[in-house]
Design a protein around this motif. Structure first.
Motif, mmCIF file in Angstrom:
data_model
loop_
_atom_site.group_PDB
_atom_site.id
_atom_site.type_symbol
_atom_site.label_atom_id
_atom_site.label_comp_id
_atom_site.label_asym_id
_atom_site.label_seq_id
_atom_site.Cartn_x
_atom_site.Cartn_y
_atom_site.Cartn_z
ATOM 1 N N UNK A 261 62.887 6.656 -24.556
ATOM 2 C CA UNK A 261 62.037 7.330 -25.537
ATOM 3 C C UNK A 261 62.614 7.200 -26.946
ATOM 4 N N UNK A 262 63.939 7.340 -27.076
ATOM 5 C CA UNK A 262 64.580 7.191 -28.380
ATOM 6 C C UNK A 262 64.457 5.756 -28.872
ATOM 7 N N UNK A 263 64.692 4.786 -27.986
ATOM 8 C CA UNK A 263 64.599 3.381 -28.376
ATOM 9 C C UNK A 263 63.178 3.001 -28.790
ATOM 10 N N UNK A 264 62.177 3.641 -28.175
ATOM 11 C CA UNK A 264 60.789 3.338 -28.521
ATOM 12 C C UNK A 264 60.381 3.965 -29.850
ATOM 13 N N UNK A 265 60.926 5.133 -30.156
ATOM 14 C CA UNK A 265 60.517 5.873 -31.356
ATOM 15 C C UNK A 265 61.281 5.446 -32.603
ATOM 16 N N UNK A 266 62.559 5.083 -32.446
ATOM 17 C CA UNK A 266 63.403 4.778 -33.593
ATOM 18 C C UNK A 266 63.896 3.335 -33.545
ATOM 19 N N UNK A 267 64.350 2.843 -34.692
ATOM 20 C CA UNK A 267 64.859 1.477 -34.785
ATOM 21 C C UNK A 267 66.328 1.461 -34.355
ATOM 22 N N UNK A 268 66.538 1.420 -33.081
ATOM 23 C CA UNK A 268 67.889 1.472 -32.515
ATOM 24 C C UNK A 268 68.396 0.084 -32.169
ATOM 25 N N UNK A 269 69.689 0.001 -31.961
ATOM 26 C CA UNK A 269 70.323 -1.163 -31.339
ATOM 27 C C UNK A 269 70.579 -0.745 -29.893
ATOM 28 N N UNK A 270 69.717 -1.140 -28.955
ATOM 29 C CA UNK A 270 69.710 -0.505 -27.636
ATOM 30 C C UNK A 270 70.775 -0.971 -26.664
ATOM 31 N N UNK A 271 71.553 -2.002 -27.009
ATOM 32 C CA UNK A 271 72.537 -2.510 -26.064
ATOM 33 C C UNK A 271 73.705 -1.540 -25.937
#
Length: 429
Positions: A261-271
């Motif tokens: 949910x956080x990765x979908x909502x914000x511009x994260x570096x998900x690795x």
């Protein structure tokens, strides 16, 4: 003459210098009249004292308050002088009745949570009845903090989530950011819940604006009434009944619900190289467990004042027995404990450090700190947040995941989170 002039300038500077380091005197006036009338306190046999999280107070020893004197029957008073003001200027405390043979259990304490004092002047007075609420605490927040609606209950119960966004997040729309997830989220940004806070927002804002660390996103995940159960990977018998053991379910919530949910909502570096987790006390052992068993999701962990006593030192035993091929990179770990958290706590921390070194961690992947005078509370943890954030910036995010993408390749492709939850079992569970 030059020497005299310099001396006069020095004296003048000392006289007008800020009083930030001046000692603060706190007078505690404790009203026990209701307790005496109800038979819960016997002035002939019982004593009352104050315990707290900053010297001269201690959570393990009461500062005894003598009877206030003639004309003040039922009142007790004691003065504490704080030579050092803790981070944030707030000290947690609580009154406790002391009786012969009572021991160091739960007996004698005031009801409810810890109270807090703000050391805002040279002298502060606390006047209240035993068990009465403490004075309200002023709240402060720095930067942009968004409050998200709780995700539907699936693996664990619903909980609030707060997200701190770095400066210029809305303006720099092409940039992506590493993410730090913190347990006990209601304590990291303001003092409303615990009376004291970690001051993560103020510290991160200052360091980011000053260019001392790179910008990051910080997610505060609130706890619930089931905190002890959810922050412990195993169950144990405590206080006459079984507690704990829902840590794997909480891990699924973080990995399969919250992080997507956080990765979908914000511009994260998900690795994993740009995702860290952290917490203190039980949250510390949960962070360690997540790094050990889900290092492909969390590449680093802040293990702050961990409750290594849990389940006959389960966290230490877990590090010793968890399969970890030497070919697999070790998650970066921040590991600390305050020296005033007790000799047993320090001994356990050193045992854990030895196990980690034996399992392949090195000084470049394990940051170990014994904090002189540190105690087990938000004030002490707030004092080392800056070092924690610098650790993540320098030793984690600046050294991992730095491969440049090929031309035309999306450096942050959409990640589908697989069902990676595979609980490890042993005969000791």
């Amino acid at each position: 003459m030059r020497f005299v002039a310099a001396l006069l300038l020095l004296i003048a500077a000392m006289l007008v210098a800020p009083r930030a380091f001046a000692a603060t005197k706190v007078v505690f006036d404790i009203d026990l009249r209701e307790e005496i009338a109800a038979g819960r306190f016997d002035p002939a046999k019982d004593m009352v004292g104050v315990r707290g999280g900053a010297a001269p107070l201690s959570w393990s020893r009461s500062l005894i308050a003598p009877a206030a004197g003639l004309g003040r029957d039922g009142w007790y008073s004691v003065t504490a002088v704080f030579e050092r003001v803790p981070a944030g200027g707030t000290v947690l405390y609580k009154f406790r009745v002391e009786r012969s043979g009572q021991g160091e259990g739960d007996a004698g304490w005031e009801t409810g949570g810890n109270r807090a004092i703000e050391l805002v002047s040279d002298e502060v007075r606390v006047t209240r009845a035993f068990n009465a609420p403490g004075a309200p605490i002023s709240l402060s927040r720095a930067g942009t903090i968004e409050r998200l609606d709780p995700l539907p209950a699936k693996f664990v119960g619903e909980r609030a989530v707060q997200v701190w966004l770095p400066p210029n997040y809305e303006r720099d729309t092409q940039r992506r950011y590493p993410v730090l997830y913190l347990h006990d989220g209601q304590n990291v940004f303001d003092a409303a819940a615990a009376g004291a806070e970690w001051q993560v927002d103020e510290t991160a804002q200052r360091l980011t604006v000053d260019g001392q660390i790179q910008a990051m996103i910080i997610v505060g995940v609130n706890n619930t009434a089931k905190r002890m159960d959810e922050y412990t990977p195993t169950a144990m018998s405590r206080d006459g009944h079984t507690q704990g053991g829902q840590g794997p379910a909480y891990a699924r919530y973080l990995i399969e619900q919250l992080k997507p949910a956080i990765d979908a909502r914000y511009r994260t570096m998900p690795d994993a190289a740009h995702t860290a987790v952290g917490g203190s006390s039980l949250g510390g052992i949960m962070s360690l467990w997540l790094a050990m068993h889900h290092g492909d999701v969390f590449g680093a962990a802040l293990v702050v004042s961990p409750s290594l006593w849990w389940d006959d030192e389960f966290p230490i035993r877990d590090v010793a027995r968890t399969p970890l091929p030497m070919s697999v990179d070790r998650p970066r770990l921040w590991l600390d404990m305050g020296t005033n958290e007790g000799p047993q706590a320090i001994t356990q921390l050193r045992k854990l450090r030895a196990q980690l070194f034996a399992r392949g961690w090195q000084r470049t992947t394990l940051n170990y700190v014994e904090v002189a005078g540190g105690t087990h509370d938000e004030g002490s943890w707030a004092a080392r947040v800056e070092d924690m954030l610098r650790f993540l910036d320098r030793q984690v995010w600046n050294e991992q995941g730095r491969k440049e993408p090929a031309v035309g390749q999306d450096p942050y492709p959409t990640v589908q989170v697989p069902d990676i939850y595979k609980p490890r079992r042993s005969s000791q569970y």
